[in-house]
Design a protein around this motif. Sequence first.
Motif, PDB file in Angstrom:
ATOM      1  N   PHE A  15      18.316  71.483  14.614  1.00 59.41           N
ATOM      2  CA  PHE A  15      18.853  70.125  14.705  1.00 59.41           C
ATOM      3  C   PHE A  15      20.369  70.108  14.590  1.00 59.41           C
ATOM      4  CE2 PHE A  15      14.735  67.785  13.239  1.00 59.41           C
ATOM      5  CZ  PHE A  15      14.147  68.146  14.439  1.00 59.41           C
ATOM      6  N   ASP A  16      20.940  69.039  15.088  1.00 57.62           N
ATOM      7  CA  ASP A  16      22.380  68.815  15.022  1.00 57.62           C
ATOM      8  C   ASP A  16      22.816  68.786  13.555  1.00 57.62           C
ATOM      9  OD1 ASP A  16      24.948  67.748  15.049  1.00 57.62           O
ATOM     10  OD2 ASP A  16      24.530  66.392  16.717  1.00 57.62           O
ATOM     11  N   TYR A  72      23.566  65.441  12.007  1.00 57.62           N
ATOM     12  CA  TYR A  72      22.525  64.419  11.867  1.00 57.62           C
ATOM     13  C   TYR A  72      21.233  65.044  11.369  1.00 57.62           C
ATOM     14  CZ  TYR A  72      25.735  61.962  14.926  1.00 57.62           C
ATOM     15  OH  TYR A  72      26.851  61.402  15.470  1.00 57.62           O
ATOM     16  N   LYS A 122      15.170  64.005   4.322  1.00 57.44           N
ATOM     17  CA  LYS A 122      13.772  63.948   3.868  1.00 57.44           C
ATOM     18  C   LYS A 122      13.675  63.933   2.340  1.00 57.44           C
ATOM     19  CE  LYS A 122      12.028  66.489   7.819  1.00 57.44           C
ATOM     20  NZ  LYS A 122      10.910  67.298   8.274  1.00 57.44           N
ATOM     21  N   GLY A 150      30.711  62.898  19.245  1.00 61.12           N
ATOM     22  CA  GLY A 150      29.590  62.021  18.919  1.00 61.12           C
ATOM     23  C   GLY A 150      29.235  61.000  19.985  1.00 61.12           C
ATOM     24  N   ILE A 151      29.988  60.957  21.087  1.00 56.66           N
ATOM     25  CA  ILE A 151      29.698  59.986  22.156  1.00 56.66           C
ATOM     26  C   ILE A 151      29.067  60.748  23.328  1.00 56.66           C
ATOM     27  CG2 ILE A 151      30.679  58.198  23.663  1.00 56.66           C
ATOM     28  CD1 ILE A 151      31.409  57.458  20.878  1.00 56.66           C
ATOM     29  N   PRO A 152      27.841  60.377  23.743  1.00 59.26           N
ATOM     30  CA  PRO A 152      27.186  61.080  24.846  1.00 59.26           C
ATOM     31  C   PRO A 152      28.000  60.962  26.147  1.00 59.26           C
ATOM     32  CG  PRO A 152      25.648  59.611  23.712  1.00 59.26           C
ATOM     33  CD  PRO A 152      27.014  59.295  23.198  1.00 59.26           C
ATOM     34  N   TYR A 171      20.830  72.077  20.371  1.00 59.92           N
ATOM     35  CA  TYR A 171      20.306  70.767  19.993  1.00 59.92           C
ATOM     36  C   TYR A 171      20.788  69.596  20.847  1.00 59.92           C
ATOM     37  CZ  TYR A 171      24.760  70.869  17.418  1.00 59.92           C
ATOM     38  OH  TYR A 171      26.062  70.985  17.075  1.00 59.92           O
ATOM     39  N   ASN A 217       8.041  69.250  11.305  1.00 59.36           N
ATOM     40  CA  ASN A 217       8.898  68.088  11.542  1.00 59.36           C
ATOM     41  C   ASN A 217       8.201  66.765  11.220  1.00 59.36           C
ATOM     42  OD1 ASN A 217      11.023  69.707  12.268  1.00 59.36           O
ATOM     43  ND2 ASN A 217      10.554  69.620  14.463  1.00 59.36           N
ATOM     44  N   ASP A 256       9.942  63.967  13.780  1.00 55.19           N
ATOM     45  CA  ASP A 256      11.234  64.162  14.416  1.00 55.19           C
ATOM     46  C   ASP A 256      11.068  65.094  15.602  1.00 55.19           C
ATOM     47  OD1 ASP A 256      13.421  62.798  12.785  1.00 55.19           O
ATOM     48  OD2 ASP A 256      12.136  63.704  11.259  1.00 55.19           O
ATOM     49  N   VAL A 257      11.261  64.530  16.777  1.00 54.14           N
ATOM     50  CA  VAL A 257      11.092  65.308  17.996  1.00 54.14           C
ATOM     51  C   VAL A 257      12.311  66.204  18.198  1.00 54.14           C
ATOM     52  CG1 VAL A 257      10.660  65.162  20.478  1.00 54.14           C
ATOM     53  CG2 VAL A 257       9.776  63.383  18.944  1.00 54.14           C
ATOM     54  N   SER A 258      13.499  65.639  17.988  1.00 55.73           N
ATOM     55  CA  SER A 258      14.744  66.399  18.096  1.00 55.73           C
ATOM     56  C   SER A 258      15.750  65.710  17.190  1.00 55.73           C
ATOM     57  CB  SER A 258      15.238  66.406  19.542  1.00 55.73           C
ATOM     58  OG  SER A 258      15.802  65.151  19.862  1.00 55.73           O
ATOM     59  N   SER A 259      17.017  66.139  17.264  1.00 58.53           N
ATOM     60  CA  SER A 259      18.050  65.513  16.429  1.00 58.53           C
ATOM     61  C   SER A 259      18.188  64.024  16.726  1.00 58.53           C
ATOM     62  CB  SER A 259      19.399  66.164  16.693  1.00 58.53           C
ATOM     63  OG  SER A 259      19.395  67.477  16.231  1.00 58.53           O
ATOM     64  N   TYR A 260      17.866  63.648  17.957  1.00 58.75           N
ATOM     65  CA  TYR A 260      18.158  62.274  18.375  1.00 58.75           C
ATOM     66  C   TYR A 260      16.908  61.501  18.778  1.00 58.75           C
ATOM     67  CZ  TYR A 260      22.215  65.227  18.929  1.00 58.75           C
ATOM     68  OH  TYR A 260      23.178  66.172  18.715  1.00 58.75           O
ATOM     69  N   LYS A 280      19.892  59.314  21.696  1.00 59.46           N
ATOM     70  CA  LYS A 280      20.947  59.120  20.721  1.00 59.46           C
ATOM     71  C   LYS A 280      21.323  57.646  20.544  1.00 59.46           C
ATOM     72  CE  LYS A 280      24.974  60.981  18.777  1.00 59.46           C
ATOM     73  NZ  LYS A 280      25.964  62.007  18.669  1.00 59.46           N
ATOM     74  N   VAL A 281      21.259  56.862  21.624  1.00 59.38           N
ATOM     75  CA  VAL A 281      21.759  55.492  21.525  1.00 59.38           C
ATOM     76  C   VAL A 281      20.673  54.418  21.585  1.00 59.38           C
ATOM     77  CG1 VAL A 281      24.029  56.107  22.422  1.00 59.38           C
ATOM     78  CG2 VAL A 281      22.253  55.381  24.003  1.00 59.38           C
ATOM     79  N   PRO A 336      25.816  52.276  20.409  1.00 54.50           N
ATOM     80  CA  PRO A 336      26.855  53.127  21.002  1.00 54.50           C
ATOM     81  C   PRO A 336      27.292  54.240  20.052  1.00 54.50           C
ATOM     82  CG  PRO A 336      27.358  50.815  21.370  1.00 54.50           C
ATOM     83  CD  PRO A 336      26.196  50.853  20.429  1.00 54.50           C
ATOM     84  N   THR A 337      27.415  53.932  18.752  1.00 54.52           N
ATOM     85  CA  THR A 337      27.697  54.936  17.719  1.00 54.52           C
ATOM     86  C   THR A 337      26.911  54.520  16.481  1.00 54.52           C
ATOM     87  OG1 THR A 337      29.564  53.714  16.803  1.00 54.52           O
ATOM     88  CG2 THR A 337      30.064  55.304  18.539  1.00 54.52           C
ATOM     89  N   GLU A 338      27.082  55.257  15.378  1.00 54.50           N
ATOM     90  CA  GLU A 338      26.407  54.835  14.141  1.00 54.50           C
ATOM     91  C   GLU A 338      27.039  53.568  13.578  1.00 54.50           C
ATOM     92  OE1 GLU A 338      27.522  58.958  13.035  1.00 54.50           O
ATOM     93  OE2 GLU A 338      27.396  58.107  15.020  1.00 54.50           O
TER      94      GLU A 338
END
Lengths: 304, 424
Positions: free
Chosen positions: A62-63, A66, A70, A231-233, A257, B246, B290-294, B342-343, B379-381
């Motif tokens: 994972f990133d 992020y 848990k 952090g922006i895709p 990731y 996960n 959790d499938v992935s980080s995002y 992610k978004v 768009p961001t956190e």
Amino acid sequence: MKAKSLFLILTVFLTVTIALTLTHVVYAKQLHIVTTYNYIASITQQITGKNATVTSLASPQFDPHYIVPKPSYIAKLRDADLLIINGAQLEIGWLPPLVRQANNPLIQTGKIGFLDLSQFVKKIEVPAAVSRAQGDIHPEGNPHFYLDPYNILLLAQAIYERLCAIAPENKVLYTENFTAFTNRWKQKVAEWDASMKKMHGTKVIEYHKLYDYFLVRYGITLAATIEPLPGIPPTSKHIATLEEIMPDVSLILQDVYHPDDAAGYLSKKYAKPVIVLPHDVGATKDVTDIFTLFDSIVRRITHD
Amino acid sequence: MKHLQIYSIFLTMLLVLSLSLPLSYSHLYAQETLTNISDPFSQSKFVPDIAVIVDLGYAYNSQKDFDTYERPGFIHHHDAEEHHEHGFFQDNGFNFNYAEISFYAPVDPFFDLFSVVHAGTDGAEIEEAYFTTLQLPWGFKIKGGKFLSAIGRINDRHAHYWDFTDLPLVYQAFFGSQLNEIGVQVNWLAPLPFYLLIGGEILKGENEASFGTEGFAPGTPYSAVEDAEYPNVCTSYIKTSFDLGNFTLLLGASGIYGKTRTNHSIDTAGGHAFYGTSYIAGADITLRYDVSSYQYIALQSEYLYRYKNGDLYENSGGTITKDDFTAKQSGLYSQLIVRTGKVTRLGLRYDLLAKNDMSDNHEAKENLPRYTAMAEYNPTEFSRFRIQYSYDKSLYDEYGYNKINHQIIVQCNLSIGAHGAHSF
């Protein structure tokens, strides 16, 4: 009848709790070290040997920015005698509430049981001004400093010194292990340096500013990142600007990731290889410790 | 009088002198000022972490008078003033929900201090202000001040961290919004290889939706009801969690006990008041993959049950009656949240107020459901845009007719500053 069965359930529950607590107390006699990432655990194990239990929290799949906080991590942190973190705000998005909820006075910031590795290395890309208009930036500079093999010895030294301060009775063992690690590491660095020589002057792009310390170390030029800002895709507009520089770029670096569709698209269109690089111990199957992490990165990037 | 004049002349002279002296000698220390640029008394580096979160949006309700309707047996509007709680999207059209200003810093090596100021267009209030201990041994921690109780799964979550624009109906019904009280909390993290948290709280217990402390005078022939003794409410909770790769499973159970005093205009015709005791029990389950980080999928359900027993006073056109009254009520919600990337996040929620079983109840309806769906763009956190639709079958007008409300909300939530990380 009802009260009786309720009492029975309660008794069973209490017995189980007490039994588990007792076994835990016995097992708790060893030094407990918790690290945020696997690479820190691997360095720490080189120094402690089998003399401590070392647990790492974040999954290397994972990133690292992020990580899901848990509740099981809280239980791990509760028993820690020492918490070692990467720092430079890499854990800012997930670790603080866990440390707070762990109810463990030993690992609070400022205590001997809390070690922030970022203090021991010189950081690059420290922003002159800090604003979130520039994306999710790190005010203290790029936090992925451990990907420069030369920094690993500085980190190991910091961990070694802290371990000696916490468990002076093991100092002889730690010193022996640390010296052995240092010698072996210097040897490996010489090998990696030799292999990386031919990469000097290569131009690459990467998804996130993740491998910058490694690239700077070996004179590789980072032409651009696939994400427009940290952090922006990626946006289509940004991909268009990348396309302008792609003819000069030789490699596309991708971590395990982030989504790899943008890298795949550019690779196909411009016939440039995508190199998937591990960023932590366990990120790819061939990386089992701190040595194989750099073995793998060097092998992959040099196509050997 | 004369003394006063002399005194003021003296003062003026002193003032002139004190101003002129430094000026006449300024050449002597001008050099010093230039070289000595340190600021030895500045404390600006001790500024706590500060965050500002602003929440606003637009609401459409197919029932224009939705805010005057009731959820029979749970939420009613006998006295709109008293029932003023900070619900969001209370109006049709544009809504400014809140600006939340939060502060956090360690006080010293022994305590952390948190404070959240919740400001709306008509005023600000302290939502939370509490300390927590940092040094207690054996896995204990004490929290004291005004805080959101740790009962249930989402009671201690701030609004910007909710998965939907509003709270589940059962939270609205049992706590007005959330159980937010002044008091003390003790929790203990068991020394086990897995997460097991046991805690309890002693609270002032002013929450009017289920408790309340203020006595009242029902009127002749009944004597006045005294105030409840402080502290009025105590809670206990237990939480545990397990991982399987996960997958994360979180289970919780809680109980709340307190005295209840509610007075809804007993002195006017149609008013009523209640004197008694309430018990609330709750259980919750969260299953997340959790499938992935995002990307993740999370299923979360919570059930709350309330038993309320005591004396009900009613004012029917000037005559006061008193009856034994028992209510057994419950509510639950079940929600599915999918973070697709992610978004983007999507969510579905089923809400129900059920088991509306009251000893004297002509208006109680068996089940009051609501269905909600939402989609988010983050768009961001630090910024979030959300659109939410809900199909609400829980509303009734004053004549007892079910009024189905279709609600569409567009919500915008922005935060600046030192926004802390969230827990699981």
